[in-house]
Write a protein that holds these residues in place. Sequence first.
Motif, PDB file in Angstrom:
ATOM      1  N   UNK A  45       0.146   7.917   4.729  1.00 21.76           N
ATOM      2  CA  UNK A  45      -0.372   7.434   6.013  1.00 21.76           C
ATOM      3  C   UNK A  45      -0.090   5.946   6.196  1.00 21.76           C
ATOM      4  N   UNK A  46       0.358   5.276   5.135  1.00 24.08           N
ATOM      5  CA  UNK A  46       0.619   3.834   5.194  1.00 24.08           C
ATOM      6  C   UNK A  46       2.101   3.556   5.436  1.00 24.08           C
ATOM      7  N   UNK A  47       2.363   2.572   6.240  1.00 26.61           N
ATOM      8  CA  UNK A  47       3.744   2.159   6.534  1.00 26.61           C
ATOM      9  C   UNK A  47       4.466   1.756   5.249  1.00 26.61           C
ATOM     10  N   UNK A  48       3.747   1.098   4.326  1.00 31.95           N
ATOM     11  CA  UNK A  48       4.348   0.644   3.065  1.00 31.95           C
ATOM     12  C   UNK A  48       4.957   1.804   2.279  1.00 31.95           C
ATOM     13  N   UNK A  49       4.331   2.960   2.340  1.00 25.90           N
ATOM     14  CA  UNK A  49       4.859   4.133   1.632  1.00 25.90           C
ATOM     15  C   UNK A  49       6.253   4.470   2.153  1.00 25.90           C
ATOM     16  N   UNK A  50       6.395   4.544   3.478  1.00 23.12           N
ATOM     17  CA  UNK A  50       7.661   4.926   4.086  1.00 23.12           C
ATOM     18  C   UNK A  50       8.713   3.838   3.915  1.00 23.12           C
ATOM     19  N   UNK A  87      14.116   2.240  -1.299  1.00 24.67           N
ATOM     20  CA  UNK A  87      14.433   2.587  -2.685  1.00 24.67           C
ATOM     21  C   UNK A  87      15.003   3.989  -2.857  1.00 24.67           C
ATOM     22  N   UNK A  88      14.961   4.773  -1.798  1.00 28.33           N
ATOM     23  CA  UNK A  88      15.459   6.151  -1.835  1.00 28.33           C
ATOM     24  C   UNK A  88      14.791   6.977  -2.940  1.00 28.33           C
ATOM     25  N   UNK A  89      13.563   6.655  -3.199  1.00 27.11           N
ATOM     26  CA  UNK A  89      12.750   7.415  -4.159  1.00 27.11           C
ATOM     27  C   UNK A  89      11.279   7.182  -3.858  1.00 27.11           C
ATOM     28  N   UNK A 110       0.782  -1.231   0.000  1.00 31.94           N
ATOM     29  CA  UNK A 110       0.000   0.000   0.000  1.00 31.94           C
ATOM     30  C   UNK A 110       0.823   1.297   0.000  1.00 31.94           C
ATOM     31  N   UNK A 111       1.860   1.424  -0.856  1.00 31.38           N
ATOM     32  CA  UNK A 111       2.547   2.712  -0.903  1.00 31.38           C
ATOM     33  C   UNK A 111       1.708   3.771  -1.623  1.00 31.38           C
TER      34      UNK A 111
END
Length: 188
Positions: free
Chosen positions: A139-144, A150-152, A105-106
Motif C-alpha cells: 500500500x506504500x509508494x516506497x514498496x513500488x 531494483x527489479x526485485x 516504507x517498502x
Amino acid sequence: MACVLSLQLMGLAAVDQPRGSQWAEARARWNAQAPGSYHIAVRIEALGNVCVQRLEVRGAWVRRVIENTCDAFWVDPLTVDELFALASDIESIPASRCSPSPHDCPCHRVFTLRRIEYDAAYGFPVTILARSEVQFHPAARDFWEYLWQNQQLPTCQPARRRFTVQVLSLTPLAPEDSTQTSAIEKVQ
C-alpha cells in the motif's frame, strides 16, 4: 494482476484491536480495592530471553527487590501501576509501522496479536501479549518504487517479535507484615 493481489494479501494481517474501555474498567477496579502493600512476581519474555522480577511494593513504590533477573532488559521493576502503563502503551501502538524507518516504507511491522488480560477480582493486568512481524507494504509508494528500481522485492526481514508479561502471583500484605503468605494466583 494476480501478482499484485497476492502481494497485497501478504501485506495484510489480522490484528486484535486494543480495548481501551476494558483497561479503564480494570483500572477503576484496582483503584477501588487495591491493597496498599503487596508482593508481586512477574515473568517477562522479550527478544528471545526470559526473566523474572519479585518485588515488595508499598504505597505504589518498590520497597524491596527480592529478585530481578531482568538487568539486561529495558524493563524497569513492574509494579501494578507500571503494568497498567505498559498495557496502555501496548494498546496505543499503531497496528502497523513503517520499516526499516518511518521515512522508508517498502516494509512495515504489523501486530499479529495484541492482548491484555485483567484479573477478574482486583483488575490488575495479569497477561500482556504483543506479537509482530515485518511484512511487505504494497500500500506504500516506497514498496513500488523499490520494486521498480531494483527489479526485485524488498528485503523485509521476517523478524518476528514476541513480548509477554505474566503476573505469576500478587500477594497482598498487611501494613506492618511483610511475610503474609496468602496469594492471588494467576488463573491459567
